[in-house]
Design a protein around this motif. Structure first.
Motif, PDB file in Angstrom:
ATOM      1  N   CYS A 169     -53.142 -25.214  85.065  1.00 52.87           N
ATOM      2  CA  CYS A 169     -52.929 -24.084  85.965  1.00 52.87           C
ATOM      3  C   CYS A 169     -51.623 -23.391  85.602  1.00 52.87           C
ATOM      4  CB  CYS A 169     -52.831 -24.537  87.420  1.00 52.87           C
ATOM      5  SG  CYS A 169     -54.220 -25.484  88.019  1.00 52.87           S
ATOM      6  N   VAL A 170     -51.511 -22.145  85.988  1.00 50.50           N
ATOM      7  CA  VAL A 170     -50.236 -21.441  85.894  1.00 50.50           C
ATOM      8  C   VAL A 170     -49.711 -21.216  87.301  1.00 50.50           C
ATOM      9  CG1 VAL A 170     -50.515 -20.304  83.662  1.00 50.50           C
ATOM     10  CG2 VAL A 170     -51.529 -19.265  85.688  1.00 50.50           C
ATOM     11  N   ILE A 171     -48.405 -21.320  87.454  1.00 51.22           N
ATOM     12  CA  ILE A 171     -47.740 -20.978  88.702  1.00 51.22           C
ATOM     13  C   ILE A 171     -46.592 -20.043  88.333  1.00 51.22           C
ATOM     14  CG2 ILE A 171     -46.373 -23.112  88.624  1.00 51.22           C
ATOM     15  CD1 ILE A 171     -46.439 -22.966  91.749  1.00 51.22           C
ATOM     16  N   THR A 187     -44.750 -18.997  99.080  1.00 51.89           N
ATOM     17  CA  THR A 187     -44.574 -19.648  97.794  1.00 51.89           C
ATOM     18  C   THR A 187     -44.931 -18.703  96.655  1.00 51.89           C
ATOM     19  OG1 THR A 187     -45.177 -21.619  96.526  1.00 51.89           O
ATOM     20  CG2 THR A 187     -46.923 -20.601  97.853  1.00 51.89           C
ATOM     21  N   ALA A 188     -44.891 -19.233  95.438  1.00 54.19           N
ATOM     22  CA  ALA A 188     -45.250 -18.465  94.252  1.00 54.19           C
ATOM     23  C   ALA A 188     -46.768 -18.362  94.128  1.00 54.19           C
ATOM     24  CB  ALA A 188     -44.660 -19.131  93.011  1.00 54.19           C
ATOM     25  N   LEU A 189     -47.219 -17.431  93.306  1.00 53.81           N
ATOM     26  CA  LEU A 189     -48.641 -17.305  93.007  1.00 53.81           C
ATOM     27  C   LEU A 189     -49.054 -18.383  92.013  1.00 53.81           C
ATOM     28  CD1 LEU A 189     -48.800 -13.425  92.483  1.00 53.81           C
ATOM     29  CD2 LEU A 189     -49.299 -14.699  94.578  1.00 53.81           C
ATOM     30  N   ALA A 190     -50.336 -18.728  92.019  1.00 57.44           N
ATOM     31  CA  ALA A 190     -50.819 -19.754  91.102  1.00 57.44           C
ATOM     32  C   ALA A 190     -52.311 -19.584  90.887  1.00 57.44           C
ATOM     33  CB  ALA A 190     -50.525 -21.150  91.653  1.00 57.44           C
ATOM     34  N   GLY A 191     -52.803 -20.144  89.797  1.00 55.89           N
ATOM     35  CA  GLY A 191     -54.233 -20.084  89.534  1.00 55.89           C
ATOM     36  C   GLY A 191     -54.620 -20.911  88.328  1.00 55.89           C
ATOM     37  N   PHE A 192     -55.911 -21.217  88.220  1.00 61.36           N
ATOM     38  CA  PHE A 192     -56.422 -22.010  87.115  1.00 61.36           C
ATOM     39  C   PHE A 192     -56.568 -21.163  85.854  1.00 61.36           C
ATOM     40  CE2 PHE A 192     -57.881 -24.432  90.786  1.00 61.36           C
ATOM     41  CZ  PHE A 192     -57.577 -25.731  90.392  1.00 61.36           C
ATOM     42  N   ILE A 193     -56.367 -21.812  84.706  1.00 62.40           N
ATOM     43  CA  ILE A 193     -56.609 -21.172  83.418  1.00 62.40           C
ATOM     44  C   ILE A 193     -58.105 -21.241  83.125  1.00 62.40           C
ATOM     45  CG2 ILE A 193     -56.120 -21.260  80.937  1.00 62.40           C
ATOM     46  CD1 ILE A 193     -53.414 -22.516  81.627  1.00 62.40           C
ATOM     47  N   ARG A 234     -53.678 -12.181  84.578  1.00 64.52           N
ATOM     48  CA  ARG A 234     -54.921 -11.960  85.311  1.00 64.52           C
ATOM     49  C   ARG A 234     -54.792 -12.379  86.765  1.00 64.52           C
ATOM     50  NH1 ARG A 234     -58.258 -15.511  86.812  1.00 64.52           N
ATOM     51  NH2 ARG A 234     -57.557 -17.079  85.287  1.00 64.52           N
ATOM     52  N   GLU A 235     -54.208 -13.546  87.005  1.00 63.26           N
ATOM     53  CA  GLU A 235     -54.079 -14.025  88.378  1.00 63.26           C
ATOM     54  C   GLU A 235     -53.205 -13.105  89.224  1.00 63.26           C
ATOM     55  OE1 GLU A 235     -55.421 -16.392  90.128  1.00 63.26           O
ATOM     56  OE2 GLU A 235     -56.539 -17.501  88.613  1.00 63.26           O
ATOM     57  N   VAL A 236     -52.106 -12.644  88.667  1.00 65.76           N
ATOM     58  CA  VAL A 236     -51.233 -11.727  89.415  1.00 65.76           C
ATOM     59  C   VAL A 236     -51.981 -10.443  89.747  1.00 65.76           C
ATOM     60  CG1 VAL A 236     -49.123 -10.342  89.316  1.00 65.76           C
ATOM     61  CG2 VAL A 236     -49.106 -12.696  88.471  1.00 65.76           C
ATOM     62  N   ARG A 237     -52.723  -9.931  88.781  1.00 67.18           N
ATOM     63  CA  ARG A 237     -53.491  -8.704  88.993  1.00 67.18           C
ATOM     64  C   ARG A 237     -54.563  -8.908  90.057  1.00 67.18           C
ATOM     65  NH1 ARG A 237     -55.564  -8.415  84.242  1.00 67.18           N
ATOM     66  NH2 ARG A 237     -53.641  -7.583  83.344  1.00 67.18           N
ATOM     67  N   LEU A 256     -52.287 -29.778  86.097  1.00 69.66           N
ATOM     68  CA  LEU A 256     -51.034 -29.701  85.370  1.00 69.66           C
ATOM     69  C   LEU A 256     -50.540 -28.274  85.532  1.00 69.66           C
ATOM     70  CD1 LEU A 256     -48.857 -30.832  83.493  1.00 69.66           C
ATOM     71  CD2 LEU A 256     -50.260 -30.058  81.566  1.00 69.66           C
ATOM     72  N   MET A 257     -49.426 -28.101  86.255  1.00 66.72           N
ATOM     73  CA  MET A 257     -48.900 -26.785  86.556  1.00 66.72           C
ATOM     74  C   MET A 257     -47.916 -26.354  85.472  1.00 66.72           C
ATOM     75  SD  MET A 257     -50.490 -26.404  89.424  1.00 66.72           S
ATOM     76  CE  MET A 257     -49.785 -24.897  90.071  1.00 66.72           C
ATOM     77  N   LEU A 258     -48.124 -25.164  84.907  1.00 65.20           N
ATOM     78  CA  LEU A 258     -47.222 -24.567  83.927  1.00 65.20           C
ATOM     79  C   LEU A 258     -46.472 -23.441  84.629  1.00 65.20           C
ATOM     80  CD1 LEU A 258     -49.749 -24.344  80.958  1.00 65.20           C
ATOM     81  CD2 LEU A 258     -48.209 -26.228  81.532  1.00 65.20           C
ATOM     82  N   GLY A 259     -45.154 -23.593  84.756  1.00 64.47           N
ATOM     83  CA  GLY A 259     -44.374 -22.695  85.594  1.00 64.47           C
ATOM     84  C   GLY A 259     -43.677 -21.580  84.823  1.00 64.47           C
ATOM     85  N   TYR A 260     -43.757 -20.364  85.367  1.00 63.62           N
ATOM     86  CA  TYR A 260     -43.158 -19.176  84.747  1.00 63.62           C
ATOM     87  C   TYR A 260     -42.423 -18.339  85.789  1.00 63.62           C
ATOM     88  CZ  TYR A 260     -46.257 -19.813  80.671  1.00 63.62           C
ATOM     89  OH  TYR A 260     -46.909 -20.296  79.564  1.00 63.62           O
ATOM     90  N   ILE A 261     -41.430 -17.607  85.309  1.00 62.16           N
ATOM     91  CA  ILE A 261     -40.902 -16.463  86.041  1.00 62.16           C
ATOM     92  C   ILE A 261     -41.316 -15.227  85.252  1.00 62.16           C
ATOM     93  CG2 ILE A 261     -38.835 -15.244  86.817  1.00 62.16           C
ATOM     94  CD1 ILE A 261     -37.504 -17.941  87.270  1.00 62.16           C
TER      95      ILE A 261
END
Length: 269
Positions: free
Chosen positions: A141-143, A166-172, A184-187, A211-216
C-alpha cells in the motif's frame, strides 16, 4: 532489545517467549503479550510457529482452538495496544497475528480444495494434490501526506469511528508502481494532482497484512473534493495548527505528519 526474524519456519527451537492467539485476539497481562510461561495445555493448541529471536530468546506464537481464561490475563485486539507498547513490540504482535491468520485461512487449497500441508523449510502451506504453495499474504500500500507550502492535507476516512484525521492511503493495483498508485489514489479520493514525491519509509501494518510505503507528496493542482465514499471529509491544516486527533507516533501516518510539521517549522514555511 533487537528482534531477529526467523530465516525459515523450520526447524522450530524450544520457545522461551510465548504469544497466545485466538480469533484475532492476544492473551495479555495488561499490555504485555509476551509470556515466559505458557498457561494452556497442549490439547488447546492448534499449531505453533517460530517467529524469531527477541533479545536472543526464541519467540513463538501458539494458535489456540478457543478463547480460554488465564489468571491475571485478558484477551485484547492488536489495535488496543497502539500507544501502550513500543514500535518493536507492536510489530512483533502484528507478526504473530499475521502468521496465525495465514495458518488458519489456508488449511485448504484455494485451487482444488484439498487439505494443505506445511512446507518442510519455508513458511508456506502446500497442496499435496496440485502443489499450490501459499505464503503469508502481504499487500503493498501507499500512504501519503500531501503538502502545500506550510500546510498538509488531512482526511477522515469513513471507517474511522473516532474522527481521526490522517494521511491518505490506498492499495497498489496490479501493474502499478508505488508512485503511480500514489497519484491515482490522491486523484480518486480528493481530486488533487501531485508533483514531487518524497519516499520517507515503510511499516508493516497488520490489519490484516499490509506493507505501507510512506511518502510526502507536493500538491500540484486541483480543488479539494473528497469522494464521499472512502473519504468523509478533508481539509488543509497549517503545521502550527494541527488537530489533536491525529494518529499516534507509532504509526507511519503519525510519523509522516510529525516529520512534515518539524521540517516546515525548521524552514519557517
Amino acid at each position: 532489545m533487537d528482534f531477529t526474524p526467523a530465516a525459515s519456519a523450520r526447524p522450530q527451537p524450544q520457545f522461551s517467549l510465548h504469544i497466545a492467539v485466538v480469533e484475532g485476539q492476544l492473551l495479555c497481562r495488561g499490555a504485555r503479550f509476551l509470556h515466559s510461561d505458557f498457561p494452556f495445555p497442549a490439547r488447546a493448541v492448534v499449531s505453533s510457529h517460530y517467529l524469531g529471536e527477541l533479545g536472543g530468546r526464541a519467540c513463538g506464537v501458539h494458535l489456540l482452538s478457543e478463547r480460554l481464561p488465564a489468571e491475571g490475563c485478558n484477551w485484547r485486539g492488536l489495535r488496543s495496544l497502539l500507544g501502550e507498547v513500543d514500535e518493536l513490540h507492536f510489530a512483533l504482535a502484528g507478526r504473530a497475528l499475521q502468521v496465525a491468520n495465514w495458518d488458519i485461512d489456508h488449511r485448504f487449497c484455494g485451487r482444488c480444495g484439498d487439505v494443505t500441508e506445511y512446507h518442510p523449510c519455508d513458511r508456506a502451506r502446500v497442496c499435496p494434490r496440485c502443489q499450490l504453495a501459499v505464503y503469508p499474504r502481504i499487500s503493498p500500500c501507499v500512504i501519503m501526506l500531501v503538502s502545500r507550502g506550510g500546510e498538509c492535507l488531512l482526511a477522515r476516512h469513513r471507517e474511522h469511528r473516532h474522527g481521526l484525521l490522517t494521511a491518505l492511503a490506498g492499495f497498489i493495483e496490479p501493474g502499478e508502481n508505488a508512485e503511480q498508485a500514489l497519484a491515482r489514489e490522491v486523484r480518486e479520493e480528493v481530486g488533487l494532482e501531485v508533483g514531487a514525491r518524497h519516499y520517507i519509509g515503510s511499516q508493516s501494518w497488520p490489519f490484516p497484512g499490509q506493507l505501507m510505503l510512506g511518502y510526502i507528496a507536493e500538491w500540484a493542482g486541483g480543488e479539494l473534493k473528497p469522494d464521499g465514499l472512502e473519504i468523509a471529509e478533508a481539509a488543509w491544516f497549517h503545521y502550527s495548527e494541527l488537530p489533536a486527533a491525529i494518529p499516534p507516533p507509532q504509526t507511519l501516518s503519525g510519523q509522516l505528519i510529525r516529520r512534515f510539521a518539524e521540517e516546515a517549522a525548521r524552514q519557517k514555511l
